[in-house]
Enzyme design. Structure first.
Site, PDB file in Angstrom:
ATOM      1  N   GLN A 179       0.879  -1.171   0.000  1.00 37.56           N
ATOM      2  CA  GLN A 179       0.000   0.000   0.000  1.00 37.56           C
ATOM      3  C   GLN A 179       0.918   1.223   0.000  1.00 37.56           C
ATOM      4  O   GLN A 179       1.370   1.678   1.041  1.00 37.56           O
ATOM      5  CB  GLN A 179      -0.924  -0.038   1.215  1.00 37.56           C
ATOM      6  N   ARG A 217      -4.599   4.375   3.989  1.00 35.70           N
ATOM      7  CA  ARG A 217      -3.838   4.945   2.879  1.00 35.70           C
ATOM      8  C   ARG A 217      -4.201   4.215   1.593  1.00 35.70           C
ATOM      9  O   ARG A 217      -4.709   3.076   1.607  1.00 35.70           O
ATOM     10  CB  ARG A 217      -2.348   4.836   3.133  1.00 35.70           C
ATOM     11  N   GLY A 266     -11.874   2.865   3.660  1.00 33.62           N
ATOM     12  CA  GLY A 266     -10.896   2.009   3.011  1.00 33.62           C
ATOM     13  C   GLY A 266      -9.949   2.756   2.086  1.00 33.62           C
ATOM     14  O   GLY A 266     -10.074   3.973   1.872  1.00 33.62           O
ATOM     15  N   HIS A 267      -9.039   2.018   1.490  1.00 35.42           N
ATOM     16  CA  HIS A 267      -8.025   2.624   0.623  1.00 35.42           C
ATOM     17  C   HIS A 267      -8.625   3.165  -0.672  1.00 35.42           C
ATOM     18  O   HIS A 267      -9.570   2.618  -1.211  1.00 35.42           O
ATOM     19  CB  HIS A 267      -6.874   1.674   0.319  1.00 35.42           C
ATOM     20  N   ASN A 268      -8.058   4.263  -1.111  1.00 30.01           N
ATOM     21  CA  ASN A 268      -8.425   4.890  -2.374  1.00 30.01           C
ATOM     22  C   ASN A 268      -9.849   5.430  -2.419  1.00 30.01           C
ATOM     23  O   ASN A 268     -10.356   5.777  -3.481  1.00 30.01           O
ATOM     24  CB  ASN A 268      -8.207   3.928  -3.552  1.00 30.01           C
TER      25      ASN A 268
END
Lengths: 354, 354, 354
Positions: free
Chosen positions: A207, A227, A248-250
């Site tokens: 990540q 991240r 969550g990510h993104n």
């Protein structure tokens, strides 16, 4: 007790002064009355100001010792001095902020904090005891780190930010101005991503991205924002995130969105500006919510929504459809009885429904 | 492994001694057997005591190496010494506490902790490494702060409290006696409150109040309890709060209520004494639950409840009604088929239901 | 921004070198092109490698400045150099790990950390600022504690573990090799267990056990795993736990299981190998899930499941049954209308359904 936490200035402000600071408000009664703080109708005293939302609340004034109240036009408040306001709740909040400014800890780095040598802190920054600021971090004017806040390497924090006790900010996070991080929130943990290896076991996907919190974001206690895998998880200007929310990510969240307690947003989802997630709701991975989408408490959205949508339930339905279905759900046992009666009387079908 | 965490006294206590400490229990077998600790049926050895809930569990005794067991009257336990008890589970818990007292860290302030000069700590308090205690804080006799606990300014903590590692207690919190805070819980973050400003953006409402935790409260790992806007968020005596529970500002919770993991209570709600929230349930803002109200797992309550209510589902229904509706829900596809057959056979209506 | 967090080696690796490290991959175009890092199609530059999942994504290549991409066979990528892969997502993850290794903090104990005298740390361990390591703790080769991580007494940590900032590990926890603890996760708080005393009040049941995290476990930000009452809460090899998940005492989780964000597992439950809990789902106390059981988002399982089960809803139903019921739920208002029409036309029953 409130005055203990956020002490008010010694001499206070007259009602006339308060009215002026609010941009002009009509006063009934003694405009020279000095107000030193705000209080509830029940606990307030003669130099404090209370807040009456409407006529029903005004009844409690009979036994209140408050010196004055702020109230909408047309609400009878007896002989007590009144500041009249078209928006008493907001005016009361503003007077609260004026009379009870948050106490500012001393400027500088506490001797029991650790700040990496090459971190760049504005001279007006305050770093409390047992804080840690990593290599390459930069912190802007007047920002405050309360005790035990941890800022990892290469984090950038703007001006006038407030990091409460025990906040955790992971490496590479970018934080704008006037951002407030409530105690124990966690910014920049790894996103949850795995591939299967040749043996069918999980293999971690690096990540490599980071988190961006734009200006005026607030993040609640214990909330977690991951991240990005690549690029950034992006929390837009003015977004307000409540306690124990997971992002969550993104994920990309548009300006002024609101995420109430314990809601969650899965990786790659996009929330439009002013989206509103009620408590304990969720948004699935990659799902896009149009601007202003409202998700009811415990709703779970797994399909994109149009701007202005209002949805409830899981899988989420349009608000009106869900309310109707839910109303019938409460009567399902009755429905089954009626269906059976029809079958019995018509001789069509049987109890087993086969 | 248990004995590693909570070592038992070297010589142990005889079965007769244990029976006496429990207020008198009947012993079968050697009352002079020395017991040094408790253990499971599977892992226990000859100087340990186990616990048999009923005859089904007693089967495992055949292969157990335990020295003795505690069991209800009438459960056959073979030749092994038995302490007979009408409440073996509770008696076993009490013997556990007796034989495995929590190790107490040394009294005094660890040299790597920070305690503000004007904080008032009883001489018997223990403050672990990397703890922080803020200005004006007061901590009562025998209370323990484990490593990394952060107590902010003006917090008051009573006697015999236990703050586990990484606990975060924000300014102004009032904590009674014998309160246990599990690791990483967060007491006193700001409530989630905003007004809209003239541009339609969120404007923070100052959260001037604090949190009160009365005597014997326990708060789980990572749980978050917000401070009040004004006055106090009030957690009543004996309330037990599990992990990752969220409690909003100005919530009032009556004595002995229980909130299981990941449940949430929105701002201004009132829970009566002995209210019981199952896991992942929720209570809406300003909602009042009568004393003893039970909310099933994942229930969401948005209307006040009468004392003794039992509710499930979202929006919550009375327990029996919900169970009935839920039973029919599982058969909805069948219901639709039966309805269609009726329509087909009677010629009333059509497949589209128009 | 990614390159800031996880810097890539200065000179990079040629496409031919990358192909070789992946175990052999076909290259189209200049195999001597040097790649220094990975990037998105949108943000990448001429010395970076991107990832194309399929033909739809390849369209974005038209405006991309990426030097090369990894893509499945058969996806047209224009003139740009391509690494062909049968599993481009996994290969891309591996190249990411290769080119962007996590920066390792310096070996040794930071002067602002506290490590108990009798703790045993391998010489290659890294302990960051404001970390705390308790008495009797043991930490294996190359393990890293980032700033503010707290490791309590008698914790055992294996080799190559990564504890991110603010991680809390309570006494007696046993951690295998290559375990990753994301920031702020909480391992080993007390289980939630009470008996009623003679006055009907809650009496705490001592939680004497501990937590075991086997090799290759990863635990997400803010997640909480409780210690056992006796024995161990056991998290099997390779289990991946996402943010804000709650795991009760004495839970046993089989190898390679996955628990997505905000899910919860109540005390004593057993999850088979490769069980998969989607976000915000739950498993009741003592429930046993067979190997490979899949629980849909927001599902709540209160009965044991057979291996390979797929369930949704609460109480959980088999996947197909739930989907069918849910589809009818969305039409319940229509069903009621059709039922009423049947009643009206047949004269059987009435609007009240009595």
């Amino acid at each position: 007790m409130a005055s203990k936490n956020y002490p008010s200035p010694g001499r206070g402000v007259t009602l006339a002064g308060l009215a002026r600071r609010l941009g002009g408000r009509r006063i009934e009664g003694d405009e020279n009355l000095r107000i030193v703080g705000v209080a509830t109708l029940e606990a307030g005293g003669p130099s404090q100001l209370g807040f009456v939302r409407g006529q029903p609340q005004a009844a409690a004034l009979a036994t209140s010792k408050l010196g004055a109240v702020i109230a909408p036009e047309g609400v009878a408040c007896g002989a007590r001095p009144v500041l009249r306001s078209a928006n008493p709740s907001r005016d009361f909040a503003r007077i609260s902020a004026l009379l009870h400014p948050r106490p500012r800890p001393p400027t500088g780095v506490h001797p029991r904090a650790f700040v990496a040598e090459d971190a760049e802190l504005d001279a007006t920054v305050s770093v409390g005891p047992l804080c840690s600021v990593g290599a390459g971090a930069r912190i802007g004017p007047r920002s405050v780190l309360h005790a035990g806040a941890t800022v990892a390497d290469d984090v950038v924090i703007g001006a006038d930010c407030l990091l409460h006790i025990g906040v955790l900010v992971c490496s590479g996070t970018r934080i704008g101005d006037r951002v407030i991080l409530q105690p124990g929130c966690i910014i920049g943990g790894d996103g949850f991503g795995y591939e299967f290896d040749e043996q069918g076991r999980h293999e971690k996907v690096p990540q490599l991205g980071h988190v961006v919190l734009e200006d005026d974001v607030e993040v609640g206690a214990g909330a977690a924002i991951d991240r990005a895998r690549l690029g950034a998880t992006q929390i837009g200007r003015g977004v307000k995130i409540d306690n124990l929310v997971d992002i969550g990510h993104n994920v990309v969240i548009g300006e002024d969105a609101v995420l109430i307690a314990q809601s969650g947003v899965a990786g790659g989802a996009k929330l439009g500006a002013r989206a509103f997630l009620m408590a304990q709701s969720g948004v699935g991975g990659q799902v896009e919510l149009g601007d202003g989408t409202f998700v009811g408490a415990r709703g779970g959205v797994i399909e994109d929504t149009a701007p202005g949508s209002r949805v409830w339930g899981f899988p989420a339905l349009p608000e009106r459809a869900w309310h109707r279905s839910q109303a019938v759900f409460a009567r399902l046992a009755e429905l089954l009885r009626r269906l059976r009666r029809l079958e019995r009387h018509t001789g069509i079908g049987d109890e087993d429904g086969k």
